[in-house]
Scaffold this motif. Structure first.
Motif, PDB file in Angstrom:
ATOM      1  N   GLU A 105       0.807  -1.223   0.000  1.00 36.83           N
ATOM      2  CA  GLU A 105       0.000   0.000   0.000  1.00 36.83           C
ATOM      3  C   GLU A 105       0.837   1.268   0.000  1.00 36.83           C
ATOM      4  O   GLU A 105       0.294   2.351  -0.199  1.00 36.83           O
ATOM      5  N   LYS A 106       2.121   1.135   0.224  1.00 36.17           N
ATOM      6  CA  LYS A 106       2.986   2.316   0.243  1.00 36.17           C
ATOM      7  C   LYS A 106       4.364   1.937  -0.259  1.00 36.17           C
ATOM      8  O   LYS A 106       4.712   0.747  -0.357  1.00 36.17           O
ATOM      9  N   GLY A 121       4.036   8.811  -1.526  1.00 37.42           N
ATOM     10  CA  GLY A 121       4.453   7.420  -1.401  1.00 37.42           C
ATOM     11  C   GLY A 121       3.394   6.492  -0.855  1.00 37.42           C
ATOM     12  O   GLY A 121       3.687   5.351  -0.501  1.00 37.42           O
ATOM     13  N   HIS A 122       2.127   6.950  -0.795  1.00 35.93           N
ATOM     14  CA  HIS A 122       1.040   6.119  -0.292  1.00 35.93           C
ATOM     15  C   HIS A 122      -0.058   6.018  -1.349  1.00 35.93           C
ATOM     16  O   HIS A 122      -0.440   7.020  -1.949  1.00 35.93           O
ATOM     17  N   VAL A 143       2.409   2.693  -6.517  1.00 39.21           N
ATOM     18  CA  VAL A 143       2.882   2.254  -5.200  1.00 39.21           C
ATOM     19  C   VAL A 143       1.917   1.294  -4.506  1.00 39.21           C
ATOM     20  O   VAL A 143       2.267   0.689  -3.503  1.00 39.21           O
ATOM     21  N   GLY A 144       0.698   1.143  -5.019  1.00 46.82           N
ATOM     22  CA  GLY A 144      -0.254   0.205  -4.433  1.00 46.82           C
ATOM     23  C   GLY A 144      -0.345  -1.062  -5.265  1.00 46.82           C
ATOM     24  O   GLY A 144      -0.484  -1.002  -6.485  1.00 46.82           O
ATOM     25  N   GLU A 199      -0.166   6.393  -6.655  1.00 46.63           N
ATOM     26  CA  GLU A 199       0.118   7.176  -5.458  1.00 46.63           C
ATOM     27  C   GLU A 199      -0.926   8.279  -5.288  1.00 46.63           C
ATOM     28  O   GLU A 199      -1.346   8.924  -6.249  1.00 46.63           O
TER      29      GLU A 199
END
Length: 718
Positions: free
Chosen positions: A391-392, A468-469, A408-409, A429
């Motif tokens: 997830e990040k 970043g998430h 990023v996911g 992201e």
């Protein structure tokens, strides 16, 4: 009795706020044993109630209003140790009180809270609150529900500000709705860190869904009782005093009084209605209870809305899953099937890209570079059988983080581990501008007890860019993905079993039903060649039947390999150099127009089955002849490297594509089945060659050097 202890932010998470040993001064409190003996009271009880309390006296002997004594009768004596509160209005010495009684942990607690408005006014406000219930129930969206709720609660309670918080999975909370006095600073859209509500406070918000603080400047009133008595659990008490850290927190916000109403769904603190007043404010108990009822209606309505949304998501996912599984059962290429369902899968999972991998081939759907897709698949764990969730950015292997960009996911399903089969869903992201309700940090100050940590002093919006998430994968989507994964594994297992059964039948037919007729045809060809006026006809028949027998032999070899029987090699000392020279001589005789060059011939003795090893080398020579550039030589080199003998077979040609290299030693490769240079090939030669070399404890490998394709066989020297 114990009256609590000094706290600051270092120990507030451990503060026993349910046993503070004191109450707020706008009321008074008595508590009794289960059989009705007076066990303690607040220090202001004699003056406020006009009684002279003594330890151990029965409740009935106290000069309390009849309505209060009658309410106590319902709680005194044998019965449940935990009983929820009940209230009756009473008048004592010309002052109006709300008498609230409840039972907890073998004690009966009676609280007398001052009421500063008449019973008629309370009734009017309560009726107005209950009139809001139907309007709340009609709302179709959570946003609309919360927006109306804060307006309604502010209208019948009169607070300067009413906010609706919605908690995130990390327990931080966003202000998602607000009704306020026009001249005060708005908090709508701000986020408050999870540390603003310690764990024990969060527990009390679930246990006792309404909390009222009348005046942050009040001096708390201690409880009196036997020195050896257990502290009084005030989890359900309406007069429970307030943690000094929380008082300081409210003062830093400029708040004089507050009320909070919990929104609890399935035992979880989903959200909170927070009411603030800039000065002292006492909202009567009945009106607070009306707000609590509204919060319960809100919780029920929110639960219905979320359940409806979840049901729709589950139905959509189930429909997609059913159709995908049905098509996988009847179609040949899983990559094509996943590609056709990509849009439906992305919609059901709220993802932005899909990557499917099967036998080393990668198919991408979405705005994602192909080389990045391959790197993402390569970053997945080997032999995995469960979902892989990221997830990040920090969830990814460090080696790939710099390449990911916005992707990023990840939610990856290993639908066929044996074939490196993955269906990977990706989320981008979320670059989020978070408006924190003040810089979420501790402040050091000096007080009467020296240096200590205090709550933050400013609640002006403090902005932070979070990168970043990706949006976290919802529990419903994860549950549906696990169901999908189980179905996909079942389907691929069924496909594999069906394929194996069909192939076994084919192999049996080839091995037993065709060999004898082919032998007869071959013999007829020999007779024709020797006795016919057209000897070329006989040669053509012999050539065709020999080729067919070779194909059957390869298929039978593959059957033995797949059946776990091995090829049954018989190892003995073999002069590898001499074997290679003999094979080259045979090739030169059979194909005089192709130049076969032995470029090096170091002497090498190996432990081998000469027939099977000759089969490997003949296959490599045949491949080089078929795939090499016309007119260019096929080069063969026998050399010694350390404790190994190496045979290199090379031909002039371009580099083999990466996706083909990944399946080079697989059976029935498309590249072989559709090769115009070798129309009769089935893609079994290298597959069988690899098995033969392995049974010789060696290795076979491909590389490209300069303008040459090179296959190398390595065997241990004697």
């Amino acid at each position: 009795m114990e009256h609590g202890r000094q706290v600051d932010l270092l120990n507030c998470a451990d503060e026993p706020i349910h046993i503070p040993g004191s109450i707020q001064p706008h009321g008074t409190l008595l508590f009794f044993t289960a059989d009705g003996a007076l066990e303690g009271w607040s220090a202001n009880a004699p003056a406020m109630l006009g009684i002279t309390p003594e330890l151990g006296v029965p409740y009935a002997s106290l000069a309390l209003p009849r309505a209060a004594l009658e309410l106590l009768i319902d709680y005194i004596g044998p019965g449940e140790p935990e009983v929820s509160p009940s209230m009756v209005p009473v008048c004592i010495n010309g002052m109006d009180f709300d008498c609230v009684v409840h039972a907890a942990l073998g004690r009966v607690i009676a609280e007398f809270e001052r009421r500063e408005v008449s019973a008629d006014e309370v009734t009017q406000f309560a009726l107005k609150a209950h009139a809001s219930i139907d309007r709340l129930r009609r709302q179709k969206t959570i946003e609309g529900l919360l927006s109306i709720a804060v307006d309604q609660i502010r209208e019948f309670t009169g607070f300067d500000r009413v906010m609706a918080y919605r908690f995130r999975p990390d327990d931080s909370g966003d202000v998602v709705a607000e009704a306020r006095r026009e001249d005060i600073v708005p908090y709508l859209g701000q986020r408050y860190p999870a540390s603003d509500i310690p764990a024990q406070a969060r527990r009390l918000y679930v246990l006792n869904t309404l909390r009222s603080i009348i005046d942050v400047n009040d001096t708390m009133v201690p409880l009196l009782g036997p020195a050896d008595a257990l502290p009084l659990d005030m989890s359900h008490a309406v007069l429970r005093s307030v943690s000094p850290v929380h008082i300081e927190y409210l003062k830093n916000m400029g708040v004089g009084a507050s009320m909070s109403v919990s929104i609890v769904i399935n035992g979880r603190l989903w959200g909170l209605i927070a009411c603030h007043h800039m000065s002292r404010k006492l909202v009567p108990y009945s009106i607070r209870m009306a707000a609590d009822v509204l919060a319960q209606v809100m919780a029920s309505t929110i639960h219905s809305i979320e359940s409806r949304q979840e049901t729709q998501m589950v139905e959509r996912a189930a429909s997609t899953r059913t159709k995908l599984v049905e098509d996988l059962l009847i179609e040949d290429d899983p990559l094509e099937t996943f590609g056709r369902f990509a849009e439906a899968v992305l919609a059901a999972t709220q993802a932005q890209a899909q990557v499917t991998c099967y036998y080393g081939k990668v198919r991408v759907h979405g705005d994602l570079p192909h080389d990045l897709a391959e790197a993402i698949v390569a970053s997945l764990p080997d032999a995995e059988h469960d979902l892989v969730v990221r997830e990040k950015l920090d969830d990814w292997p460090e080696s790939i983080r710099d390449r990911l960009g916005k992707w990023v996911g990840l939610l990856a399903m290993p639908f066929d581990p044996a074939a490196n089969g993955w269906n990977v869903l990706l989320r981008v992201e979320q670059i989020e501008q978070v408006a924190w309700g003040g810089l979420p940090e501790k402040t050091t100050t000096f007080g009467p007890l020296g240096e200590r940590l205090t709550p933050r002093g400013s609640f002006d919006a403090w902005y932070e860019t979070v990168r970043g998430h990706a949006h976290p994968w919802e529990s419903t989507i994860l549950a549906n993905s696990r169901l999908t994964l189980a179905e996909l594994v079942r389907v691929m297992t069924s496909r594999r079993a069906q394929t194996e059964a069909t192939r076994a039948q084919l192999l049996a037919m080839l091995g037993h039903d065709l060999r004898d007729p082919l032998h007869s045809i071959n013999m007829a060809g020999m007779v024709l060649e020797k006795g016919s006026a057209q000897p070329t006809l006989g040669k053509r028949i012999q050539s065709s039947t020999s080729r067919m027998q070779r194909m059957i032999s390869q298929v039978l070899d593959m059957s033995r390999i797949d059946g776990g029987l091995g090829l049954g090699v018989t190892l003995e000392p073999v002069n590898l150099t001499a074997l290679v020279e003999d094979l080259i001589d045979e090739a030169r005789l059979a194909y005089p127009t192709v130049p076969f060059l032995l470029t090096c011939d170091e002497q090498a003795m190996v432990n081998a089955d000469s027939g099977r090893l000759g089969q490997v080398l003949s296959n490599l020579l045949s491949n080089a002849r078929h795939h090499g550039e016309v007119g260019k030589p096929v080069r063969i080199c026998v050399r010694v490297e350390g404790k190994e003998a190496v045979v290199d077979v090379s031909n002039a040609g371009g580099q083999i594509p990466t996706e083909v290299v990944a399946t080079l030693f697989n059976p029935f490769k498309r590249a072989s089945l559709n090769n115009p240079r070798n129309r009769t090939g089935m893609g079994l030669g290298l597959y069988i060659a690899q098995q033969i070399v392995r049974e010789h404890h060696g290795e076979i490998a491909y590389r490209h050097d300069g303008n040459e394709v090179i296959f190398s066989v390595r065997l241990p020297l004697l």
